[in-house]
Design a protein around this motif. Structure first.
Motif, PDB file in Angstrom:
ATOM      1  N   ALA A 284     -39.549  22.682   5.277  1.00  0.00           N
ATOM      2  CA  ALA A 284     -37.878  22.313   5.736  1.00  0.00           C
ATOM      3  C   ALA A 284     -38.167  21.103   6.381  1.00  0.00           C
ATOM      4  O   ALA A 284     -37.577  20.451   6.922  1.00  0.00           O
ATOM      5  N   TRP A 285     -39.234  20.001   5.860  1.00  0.00           N
ATOM      6  CA  TRP A 285     -39.498  18.751   6.090  1.00  0.00           C
ATOM      7  C   TRP A 285     -38.332  18.080   6.015  1.00  0.00           C
ATOM      8  O   TRP A 285     -38.255  16.381   6.812  1.00  0.00           O
ATOM      9  N   SER A 286     -36.907  18.011   5.183  1.00  0.00           N
ATOM     10  CA  SER A 286     -36.145  17.442   5.494  1.00  0.00           C
ATOM     11  C   SER A 286     -35.219  17.547   6.409  1.00  0.00           C
ATOM     12  O   SER A 286     -34.658  16.274   7.034  1.00  0.00           O
ATOM     13  N   ASN A 287     -35.186  18.424   6.401  1.00  0.00           N
ATOM     14  CA  ASN A 287     -34.235  19.283   7.964  1.00  0.00           C
ATOM     15  C   ASN A 287     -35.236  18.188   9.115  1.00  0.00           C
ATOM     16  O   ASN A 287     -34.342  17.608   9.960  1.00  0.00           O
ATOM     17  N   TYR A 288     -36.554  18.504   8.949  1.00  0.00           N
ATOM     18  CA  TYR A 288     -37.096  18.157  10.639  1.00  0.00           C
ATOM     19  C   TYR A 288     -37.054  15.902  10.552  1.00  0.00           C
ATOM     20  O   TYR A 288     -36.486  15.139  11.219  1.00  0.00           O
ATOM     21  N   LEU A 289     -36.461  16.149   8.803  1.00  0.00           N
ATOM     22  CA  LEU A 289     -36.828  13.494   9.731  1.00  0.00           C
ATOM     23  C   LEU A 289     -35.219  14.165   9.703  1.00  0.00           C
ATOM     24  O   LEU A 289     -35.228  12.279  10.607  1.00  0.00           O
ATOM     25  N   MET A 290     -34.278  15.000   9.238  1.00  0.00           N
ATOM     26  CA  MET A 290     -33.415  13.881   9.672  1.00  0.00           C
ATOM     27  C   MET A 290     -33.045  13.946  10.834  1.00  0.00           C
ATOM     28  O   MET A 290     -32.079  13.537  11.645  1.00  0.00           O
ATOM     29  N   ASN A 696     -31.610  14.025  26.831  1.00  0.00           N
ATOM     30  CA  ASN A 696     -30.799  14.262  25.479  1.00  0.00           C
ATOM     31  C   ASN A 696     -32.255  14.717  24.494  1.00  0.00           C
ATOM     32  O   ASN A 696     -32.331  16.005  23.860  1.00  0.00           O
ATOM     33  N   VAL A 697     -32.846  13.535  23.879  1.00  0.00           N
ATOM     34  CA  VAL A 697     -34.396  13.754  22.687  1.00  0.00           C
ATOM     35  C   VAL A 697     -35.703  14.781  23.210  1.00  0.00           C
ATOM     36  O   VAL A 697     -35.776  15.332  22.392  1.00  0.00           O
ATOM     37  N   LEU A 698     -36.069  14.390  25.025  1.00  0.00           N
ATOM     38  CA  LEU A 698     -36.905  15.459  25.717  1.00  0.00           C
ATOM     39  C   LEU A 698     -36.531  17.269  25.667  1.00  0.00           C
ATOM     40  O   LEU A 698     -36.811  17.466  24.853  1.00  0.00           O
ATOM     41  N   GLY A 699     -34.862  17.465  25.925  1.00  0.00           N
ATOM     42  CA  GLY A 699     -34.620  18.750  25.706  1.00  0.00           C
ATOM     43  C   GLY A 699     -34.542  19.294  24.513  1.00  0.00           C
ATOM     44  O   GLY A 699     -35.444  20.393  23.873  1.00  0.00           O
ATOM     45  N   ILE A 700     -33.590  18.092  23.104  1.00  0.00           N
ATOM     46  CA  ILE A 700     -34.224  18.844  21.943  1.00  0.00           C
ATOM     47  C   ILE A 700     -34.768  18.919  21.092  1.00  0.00           C
ATOM     48  O   ILE A 700     -35.750  19.794  20.936  1.00  0.00           O
ATOM     49  N   LEU A 701     -35.584  17.740  22.114  1.00  0.00           N
ATOM     50  CA  LEU A 701     -37.687  17.693  20.964  1.00  0.00           C
ATOM     51  C   LEU A 701     -38.325  19.356  22.075  1.00  0.00           C
ATOM     52  O   LEU A 701     -39.028  19.844  20.750  1.00  0.00           O
ATOM     53  N   ILE A 702     -38.142  19.544  22.954  1.00  0.00           N
ATOM     54  CA  ILE A 702     -39.555  20.500  23.832  1.00  0.00           C
ATOM     55  C   ILE A 702     -38.473  22.169  22.739  1.00  0.00           C
ATOM     56  O   ILE A 702     -39.289  22.994  23.000  1.00  0.00           O
ATOM     57  N   ILE A 703     -37.245  22.354  23.183  1.00  0.00           N
ATOM     58  CA  ILE A 703     -36.785  22.816  22.384  1.00  0.00           C
ATOM     59  C   ILE A 703     -37.084  23.604  20.713  1.00  0.00           C
ATOM     60  O   ILE A 703     -37.462  24.787  20.322  1.00  0.00           O
ATOM     61  N   SER A 704     -36.750  21.931  20.195  1.00  0.00           N
ATOM     62  CA  SER A 704     -37.168  22.404  18.755  1.00  0.00           C
ATOM     63  C   SER A 704     -38.877  22.924  18.864  1.00  0.00           C
ATOM     64  O   SER A 704     -39.187  23.668  17.305  1.00  0.00           O
ATOM     65  N   LEU A 705     -39.941  22.109  19.183  1.00  0.00           N
ATOM     66  CA  LEU A 705     -41.307  23.228  19.194  1.00  0.00           C
ATOM     67  C   LEU A 705     -40.924  23.904  19.529  1.00  0.00           C
ATOM     68  O   LEU A 705     -42.274  24.987  18.362  1.00  0.00           O
ATOM     69  N   ASN A 707     -39.284  26.667  19.117  1.00  0.00           N
ATOM     70  CA  ASN A 707     -38.182  27.433  18.921  1.00  0.00           C
ATOM     71  C   ASN A 707     -38.294  27.068  16.880  1.00  0.00           C
ATOM     72  O   ASN A 707     -37.494  27.632  16.294  1.00  0.00           O
ATOM     73  N   HIS A 708     -38.401  25.497  16.423  1.00  0.00           N
ATOM     74  CA  HIS A 708     -38.587  25.248  15.518  1.00  0.00           C
ATOM     75  C   HIS A 708     -37.164  25.425  14.926  1.00  0.00           C
ATOM     76  O   HIS A 708     -37.176  25.388  13.715  1.00  0.00           O
ATOM     77  N   THR A 709     -36.152  24.980  16.162  1.00  0.00           N
ATOM     78  CA  THR A 709     -35.013  24.506  15.177  1.00  0.00           C
ATOM     79  C   THR A 709     -34.342  23.606  16.754  1.00  0.00           C
ATOM     80  O   THR A 709     -34.342  23.816  17.759  1.00  0.00           O
ATOM     81  N   SER A 710     -33.199  22.723  16.404  1.00  0.00           N
ATOM     82  CA  SER A 710     -32.991  22.075  17.346  1.00  0.00           C
ATOM     83  C   SER A 710     -31.606  22.528  17.436  1.00  0.00           C
ATOM     84  O   SER A 710     -30.879  23.527  16.928  1.00  0.00           O
ATOM     85  N   TYR A 835     -24.771  30.894  21.832  1.00  0.00           N
ATOM     86  CA  TYR A 835     -24.753  30.617  22.954  1.00  0.00           C
ATOM     87  C   TYR A 835     -25.431  29.435  23.624  1.00  0.00           C
ATOM     88  O   TYR A 835     -25.157  28.616  24.810  1.00  0.00           O
ATOM     89  N   GLY A 836     -26.791  29.004  23.667  1.00  0.00           N
ATOM     90  CA  GLY A 836     -27.464  28.138  24.135  1.00  0.00           C
ATOM     91  C   GLY A 836     -26.994  27.092  23.845  1.00  0.00           C
ATOM     92  O   GLY A 836     -27.291  25.912  24.905  1.00  0.00           O
ATOM     93  N   ARG A 837     -26.711  26.866  22.914  1.00  0.00           N
ATOM     94  CA  ARG A 837     -26.094  25.363  22.316  1.00  0.00           C
ATOM     95  C   ARG A 837     -24.753  24.691  22.953  1.00  0.00           C
ATOM     96  O   ARG A 837     -24.691  24.042  23.294  1.00  0.00           O
ATOM     97  N   THR A 838     -23.957  25.558  22.831  1.00  0.00           N
ATOM     98  CA  THR A 838     -23.040  25.624  23.569  1.00  0.00           C
ATOM     99  C   THR A 838     -22.999  25.612  25.773  1.00  0.00           C
ATOM    100  O   THR A 838     -22.751  24.519  26.005  1.00  0.00           O
ATOM    101  N   ALA A 839     -23.768  26.299  25.765  1.00  0.00           N
ATOM    102  CA  ALA A 839     -24.076  25.789  27.420  1.00  0.00           C
ATOM    103  C   ALA A 839     -24.937  24.831  27.286  1.00  0.00           C
ATOM    104  O   ALA A 839     -25.223  23.639  28.860  1.00  0.00           O
ATOM    105  N   MET A 840     -25.862  24.376  26.442  1.00  0.00           N
ATOM    106  CA  MET A 840     -26.455  23.170  26.495  1.00  0.00           C
ATOM    107  C   MET A 840     -25.845  21.321  26.252  1.00  0.00           C
ATOM    108  O   MET A 840     -25.518  21.324  26.944  1.00  0.00           O
ATOM    109  N   PHE A 841     -24.754  22.379  25.365  1.00  0.00           N
ATOM    110  CA  PHE A 841     -23.173  21.265  25.160  1.00  0.00           C
ATOM    111  C   PHE A 841     -22.305  20.669  26.708  1.00  0.00           C
ATOM    112  O   PHE A 841     -22.534  19.340  26.965  1.00  0.00           O
ATOM    113  N   ILE A 842     -22.710  21.595  27.212  1.00  0.00           N
ATOM    114  CA  ILE A 842     -21.655  21.730  28.966  1.00  0.00           C
ATOM    115  C   ILE A 842     -22.372  21.281  29.286  1.00  0.00           C
ATOM    116  O   ILE A 842     -21.676  20.122  29.753  1.00  0.00           O
TER     117      ILE A 842
END
Length: 978
Positions: A284-290, A696-705, A707-710, A835-842
């Motif tokens: 899934a390297w292309s997804n990670y690069l994106m 935002n970057v820190l939150g997304i990076l930590i959760i991605s590491l 859970n392996h997904t943004s 549901y997690g995404r929605t809470a984080m988006f709010i």
């Protein structure tokens, strides 16, 4: 003819005539004029090239930050296609590209519009009409356009005319010229035809008249020695035109910031890609690069360029209403960075109008205002006649022609109720002895009813020699030598304070040869070009703001020091340097002493440039303020040049970055205040944008590491960065000014945009990132079982987890996210974390709308009370942002299809708590930020440790001693004046 001579002032009249191949009596022939026009060109000043608006627009597009944004815009289109170039292209794929490019174009348009508007404003300030000249040609006197003058032309000049070219005086009669626009000399200079020793000091060339100076008295005949670009004013204009535009401190800092943020964004992309690649699915390297590229773009504050331009544009509009025209947007911030103001004296700090300040009457010195208010009596009636009758100045309405000294006497008489025109009609002049440099006296005989009155004015020492009586207490008494010494002592005290003293006497009619004998001494006046009241206040404001004020003038050292004392700029002669001393110093010697010099006197234009450059070499952000041609080179070379709009010459306005349309030095301090606020608003915006983006970057990076997904989709990140944050950031620059910034020291020129901002950025990013992560994981608790059931077509072929069933039910969302057997681009994980995404988006959209209001970088350390002002624009923007985000959450299709959030039909009474929980986290972030600030504020003001308390106590004592010392100096100065 030889027109390459430099020392015209040293040549006898006959040699001047010979070298120029002209005839003093008949002038040039038409044939000679035609040949010389062809050789030397028109007698006009060189004009600088005007940059077309479209070039300004294109240059604005190629600034470093704009280039980075355009690259980011292109990447935003290419990134989603990495690894899958054959997917179809949709219009929605270009949303981020369009928004970023729109920001870049808006920024360039604002820059172009402001530059064009400023140029038009400057053009509208040009009030001088084309000058004319009276010349002798072919033995005939004629008036021609001054542009048609050539070297060798014989020019006739009288009071009230501008000098049309550079002239060598051939004949003169009581001829004086105001050269203040070129030399800075406040008093008119007597001009004659006598050769003098060669000199480089323009103010000492008493037989040369310079182009664009003004004849105030008498008549003269001169020969043109230089025209156009060869004149002193022409050389200055050419130098200004040759100067290339230099970047302002703000532009340099933005360029440096652009490079650093670009490097930071690349590092972020590398770290995120590497982290995701080695902790997740390798295929899934292309997804990670994106994701990495998307987040890297998200770090870049796309709206910063627009914020800067809009903030500067609003500031220039405010300044225009305060009589400050800014020719270049970024110059506003430069005003706020200034820590040294170099200023011309005449017309800038002073009124450029001689004024009577003191009166010697009844053998004592009284203030002019006090004398005006005294009751009328015989002595005062005589004094008014002496002010107006031996006087050739003419005033009618706004027109004022004559020697500034005589004009000052007219003004003083009018304050006492005497009308110049009526007096001259009533007391007609029947005879006179004109002023000459040997007698130093001027005498007129005027009809006074049936009798005549002899009125004499002049140098007080010469006048007392021909007086044997004095008017004391309205009675004529004998004038002895003791009285004369007392009067001369009082006169000397005024002269020491740079006042020009003129004495007055009168007598009854005598024989012509006895007009100036046995006179009755009445009194004397002391006059000076006084400081503007607003200049005193402005200098005080500058000192309070930590700005050093340096006076640079062509005037004499004594006069300059007297004005400097009145302004609290300098107090002793050791703080004054003349051009003669300056020329003896090399650059290194000048650098060693320049911090101790407050006044530079008797300087030429090139000296001013050298002084400004020396101050800049010491690391100062230097402003030059002036109105004359002599100020133009230094206005051009300074970090910020400020010209006067009313009295300022066109050359000075052309050279300056800022123009004060009311000629008020105090107005410049409004510009400094505006500049400091611009700098502060830009810094607040940077803290806001970088703090939110990094969170935002820190939150997304930590959760991605983990859970392996943004946790957020690219569309979500784009909305947060380009719409929510940009809307709020732009409105942050439209708020009210914070006047407390004027009590802080100036911003150092080498300070970068991030100087002192790391702590608030780290504070906001870490607190908000924690709230984003917390909201995500709490929101995931509402995940329903149906989202944990994954169909067979979403797994890789031969998946062991499925067995033989058509789907698989995971026990928890954590187990689902840890599974690595999904096919590439599967929607399984995207749906599972909705549901997690929605809470984080709010939290990511609501929290910035609150944080934007509480970022404080102001002078809170100097006050125990923090005052919050309401930014109405930001309040409106926050409401709009909240409304837009609410619509996204509840509009069908927009919430789930576009932004991958919980659909409106999925909300039930059992899971709607997620919305309220997310709102709680959104408010928790700014609350924690405020709490952190409150702890720091309390600790600074109320919990000082003993060492800091002692240091604060010593600092307070030092400030108190300095204030007392300054007050004592001022008091002593006032005593000396009295």
């Amino acid at each position: 003819m030889d027109n390459n001579i430099d020392n015209w002032e040293s040549l006898p009249t006959q040699e001047v005539e010979k070298d120029l191949d002209t005839n003093i009596e008949t002038g040039l022939t038409d044939k000679q004029v035609e040949a010389r026009l062809s050789k030397y060109g028109k007698n006009v000043l060189p004009q600088g090239k005007v940059r077309p608006w479209y070039i300004t627009f294109l240059l604005a597009l190629v600034e470093p930050l704009q280039i980075i944004l355009m690259i980011a815009a292109v990447i935003s289109v290419l990134a989603p296609r990495i690894g899958d170039w054959h997917q179809p292209v949709h219009a929605s794929d270009f949303i981020d590209f369009i928004v970023i490019i729109a920001i870049v174009v808006i920024d360039a348009v604002l820059e172009t519009v402001q530059t064009v508007k400023a140029r038009k404003s400057v053009d509208s300030l040009k009030t001088l009409s084309k000058p004319r000249a009276v010349v002798m040609r072919d033995g005939k006197q004629m008036e021609i356009d001054a542009a048609d003058l050539v070297p060798g032309d014989i020019v006739l000049i009288e009071a009230g005319r501008f000098i049309p070219a550079e002239l060598r005086i051939l004949e003169s009669s009581e001829f004086t010229v105001d050269e203040s626009i070129l030399t800075g000399e406040s008093l008119p200079v007597n001009k004659n035809a006598n050769p003098i020793k060669p000199t480089t000091i323009l103010a000492d060339k008493t037989n040369i008249c310079f182009m664009n100076t003004f004849a105030v008295n008498g008549r003269a005949v001169g020969v043109v020695i230089k025209t156009g670009e060869e004149t002193e004013i022409g050389k200055i204009a050419a130098t200004i035109n040759a100067n290339t535009d230099t970047k302002t401190p703000l532009e340099k800092k933005l360029t440096k910031f652009s490079y650093w943020i670009s490097v930071f964004a690349v590092l972020i992309a590398v770290v995120i890609f590497v982290s995701l690649y080695f902790t997740g699915e390798k295929n899934a390297w292309s997804n990670y690069l994106m994701v990495a590229i998307t987040l890297a773009i998200g770090v870049i504050p796309e709206s910063l360029a627009a914020v800067v331009s809009i903030t500067l544009s609003f500031s220039t509009k405010r300044l225009a209403e305060e009589n400050v025209i800014v020719k270049k947007l970024a110059s506003v911030e430069t005003l706020g960075s200034v820590n040294v103001i170099c200023t011309d004296k005449t017309g800038t700090l002073t009124q450029n109008r001689m004024t009577v300040q003191k009166v010697i009457t009844d053998n004592k010195v009284v203030d002019a205002k006090e004398y005006v208010n005294l009751a009328n009596n015989f002595e005062k009636d005589i004094f008014k006649k002496l002010l107006l009758l031996p006087n050739d100045a003419v005033t009618e309405g706004e027109e004022r022609i004559g020697d500034p000294t005589e004009l000052a006497l007219v003004d003083f008489a009018e304050k006492m109720g005497a009308d110049e025109q009526e007096y001259r009609k009533k007391f007609k002049r029947i005879d006179e002895l004109p002023f000459d440099s040997e007698r130093k006296l001027m005498t007129t005989v005027n009809k006074d009813g049936k009798n005549n009155i002899i009125c004499v004015k002049g140098a007080i020492d010469e006048l007392l020699k021909v007086c044997d009586r004095i008017l004391l207490d309205n009675k004529v008494q004998h004038l002895d030598e003791k009285m004369k010494k007392e009067i001369l002592k009082e006169s000397g005290s005024l002269s020491k304070n740079a006042l020009r003293v003129l004495g007055f006497a009168y007598s009854d009619e005598q024989k012509k040869k006895d007009y100036e004998k046995n006179l009755i001494f009445v009194g004397a006046v002391g006059m000076i070009d006084p400081v503007r009241d607003s200049a005193v206040k402005a200098v005080k404001e500058a000192h309070d703001a930590g700005i050093r004020v340096v006076m640079i003038t062509g005037d004499h050292p004594t006069t300059a020091l007297a004005i400097a004392k009145d302004l609290d700029i300098a107090y002793t002669e050791y703080e004054v340097m003349t051009s003669a001393t300056l020329e003896k110093l090399n650059d290194q010697q000048l650098l060693r002493v320049i911090d101790n010099i407050k006044v530079f006197a008797r300087v030429n234009p090139e000296h001013k440039v050298r002084i400004v450059q020396a101050l800049q070499a010491k690391g100062n952000i230097t402003s030059m303020t002036g109105d004359g041609v002599n100020d133009a080179p230094s206005l051009s070379i300074a970090d910020i040049g400020v010209a006067m709009g009313i009295t300022g010459t066109d050359v000075a306005k052309q050279a300056a970055d800022v123009i004060l349309t009311d000629d008020n030095f105090l107005t410049m301090m409004k510009g400094v205040n505006e500049g400091r606020n611009v700098w502060q608003k830009i810094r607040r915006t940077i803290v806001f944008l970088l703090g939110i983006n990094i969170a935002n970057v820190l939150g997304i990076l930590i959760i991605s590491l983990i859970n392996h997904t943004s946790p957020l989709e690219a569309t979500d990140i784009l909305w947060i960065n380009l719409v929510v944050e940009s809307l709020l950031a732009i409105s942050m620059g439209m708020g009210p000014n914070d006047d407390s910034l004027m009590s802080l020291p100036p911003i150092k020129g080498n300070n970068g945009l991030l100087k002192g901002l790391l702590w608030p950025i780290i504070k906001i990013s870490t607190i908000l990132a924690g709230c984003l992560i917390g909201a995500f994981y709490v929101g995931m608790l509402a995940t329903p079982d149906n989202l944990l059931t994954i169909n067979k077509d979403q797994f890789v072929a031969g998946s062991t987890i499925l067995g033989d069933g058509p789907s698989h039910q995971f026990d928890s969302w954590k187990e689902l996210l840890k599974c690595n057997e999904f096919i590439r681009n599967s929607d399984a994980k995207i749906n599972a974390i909705v549901y997690g995404r929605t809470a984080m988006f709010i939290v990511a959209t609501l929290s910035p709308a609150i944080i934007a209001h509480i970022i404080r970088l102001s002078n809170w350390k100097s006050y125990k009370r923090v005052e919050f002002s309401i930014n109405k624009s930001l309040l409106v923007a926050s409401i709009i942002a909240v409304v837009l985000n609410t619509l996204i959450l509840f509009i069908p299709g927009l919430n789930d299809t576009v932004f991958s959030l919980v659909g409106d039909k999925s909300w039930t009474s059992s899971n709607c708590w997620v919305i309220f929980m997310a709102i709680g986290f959104a408010f928790a972030a700014p609350a924690l930020i405020l709490l952190t600030d409150a702890i720091v504020f309390f600790g600074y003001h109320y919990a000082i440790n003993p060492w800091e308390r002692n240091r604060k106590m010593v600092s307070d004592l030092v400030r108190k001693d300095q204030a007392q010392e300054k007050a004592a100096k001022k008091k002593n100065k006032q005593k000396r004046t009295i």
